[in-house]
Design an enzyme around this catalytic site. Structure first.
Site, PDB file in Angstrom:
ATOM      1  N   ASP A 147       0.793  -1.229   0.000  1.00  0.00           N
ATOM      2  CA  ASP A 147       0.000   0.000   0.000  1.00  0.00           C
ATOM      3  C   ASP A 147       0.824   1.278   0.000  1.00  0.00           C
ATOM      4  OD1 ASP A 147      -2.487  -1.286  -0.083  1.00  0.00           O
ATOM      5  OD2 ASP A 147      -2.323  -1.762   2.053  1.00  0.00           O
ATOM      6  N   ARG A 171      -1.352   4.874   8.755  1.00  0.00           N
ATOM      7  CA  ARG A 171      -0.410   4.145   7.909  1.00  0.00           C
ATOM      8  C   ARG A 171       0.578   5.072   7.182  1.00  0.00           C
ATOM      9  NH1 ARG A 171      -2.525  -0.649   4.557  1.00  0.00           N
ATOM     10  NH2 ARG A 171      -0.282  -0.947   4.755  1.00  0.00           N
ATOM     11  N   ARG A 199      -9.813   4.998   0.430  1.00  0.00           N
ATOM     12  CA  ARG A 199      -8.414   5.281   0.748  1.00  0.00           C
ATOM     13  C   ARG A 199      -7.693   6.098  -0.334  1.00  0.00           C
ATOM     14  NH1 ARG A 199      -6.458   1.356   4.423  1.00  0.00           N
ATOM     15  NH2 ARG A 199      -8.123   0.907   5.893  1.00  0.00           N
ATOM     16  N   HIS A 217     -10.043  -2.308  -1.292  1.00  0.00           N
ATOM     17  CA  HIS A 217      -9.194  -1.818  -2.391  1.00  0.00           C
ATOM     18  C   HIS A 217      -9.672  -2.385  -3.726  1.00  0.00           C
ATOM     19  CE1 HIS A 217      -5.779  -1.369   0.756  1.00  0.00           C
ATOM     20  NE2 HIS A 217      -6.079  -0.149   0.343  1.00  0.00           N
ATOM     21  N   CYS A 239      -1.019  -7.778  -0.937  1.00  0.00           N
ATOM     22  CA  CYS A 239      -0.643  -6.680  -0.043  1.00  0.00           C
ATOM     23  C   CYS A 239       0.671  -6.893   0.697  1.00  0.00           C
ATOM     24  CB  CYS A 239      -1.763  -6.420   0.947  1.00  0.00           C
ATOM     25  SG  CYS A 239      -2.200  -7.852   1.890  1.00  0.00           S
TER      26      CYS A 239
END
Ligand code: CIR
Length: 254
Positions: A66, A85, A130, A160, A247
């Site tokens: 990510d 994050r 996001r 996602h 991921c």
């Protein structure tokens, strides 16, 4: 030669961000073992695996995908939409800088690598919670000079874009039609996940192989019928943190 950048599982993984799955206890030891198996699969599929140490104060730091988008020509450091994050990227950048020129997404843009699916010179970017319009526009500006087109993709019901669709073979997508419309991908052969396995669309293509979570046998049967074999890994503990197989690595040709 392919290089896979990975990072050990944080001891605090149980405090991860969650959007669409309920919070349940995560066994950190089992998560660690499963992550080791995932790394072994990457190595067996031809990757040189870089294992960064855990960052225990950053629960989601194992999900390195990510924080960067890596292309042959450059790497773009993202600005995750989850503010918890946003400091994960610095250590990944310190590795990536050895391989690619680095660019970055700046505020107010947000972008997470899980929303980015490259197919040839087209980069599909999910319009998720996001990743915002500024992030998508900035990415387009950073890559257009290298011949890439960026296409925003509406989606719903999942974290996602790559929760909803991934490339499983040349010109072939595995897709959950409840989360993204197949009409966004004209010209592709489309395989739908089994309706009982909504989370099964996330696969990781490594060279000519494909990694897929072991808990989706019905979708694997559909893939097999289409002539696509997979290497399975058990990532149940990482799935509790809303992660899957794309991921946990950044894969680069180098
Ligand atoms: C998060 O919500 O950010 C993490 N708990 C899961 C991120 C998974 N990332 C991915 O699939 N690319």
């Amino acid at each position: 030669m392919l290089t896979a950048i990975t990072r050990d599982v944080s001891a605090s993984l149980g405090n991860c961000e969650l959007s669409f799955v309920p919070r349940v206890d995560i066994d950190p030891e089992l998560a660690h073992e499963q992550h080791e198996s995932y790394r072994r699969a990457l190595a067996e599929m031809g990757c040189r695996v870089i294992a960064m140490p855990a960052e225990d104060h950053l629960p989601d730091a194992v999900f390195v995908e990510d924080v960067a988008v890596v292309l042959d020509e450059l790497a773009v450091l993202t600005r995750p939409g989850a503010t918890s994050r946003q400091s994960e990227g610095a250590s990944v950048a310190s590795i990536l800088i050895e391989y690619r020129p680095l660019r970055s997404i700046e505020a107010p843009g947000t972008l997470e690598g899980g929303d980015v699916m490259r197919v040839g010179r087209v980069i599909y970017v999910g319009q998720s919670a996001r990743t915002n319009t500024s992030g998508i526009e900035q990415l387009a500006n950073l890559v257009s000079g290298h011949g890439y087109t960026v296409q925003a993709v509406p989606m719903r019901g999942c974290l996602h874009l790559k929760s909803a669709v991934t490339l499983v073979a040349d010109n072939t997508l595995l897709l959950n039609p409840d989360w993204v419309d197949r009409e966004n991908f004209p010209g592709f052969r489309i395989i739908e996940v089994d309706p009982d396995e909504p989370h099964a669309a996330n696969t990781l293509r490594v060279g000519t192989g494909v990694i897929h979570p072991s808990c989706f046998p019905r979708t694997q049967q559909r893939l097999a019928q289409a002539g696509i074999g997979v290497t399975t890994v058990d990532v149940s503990e990482l799935q509790k943190a809303e992660g899957a197989v794309t991921c946990c690595s950044l894969i680069l040709g180098a």
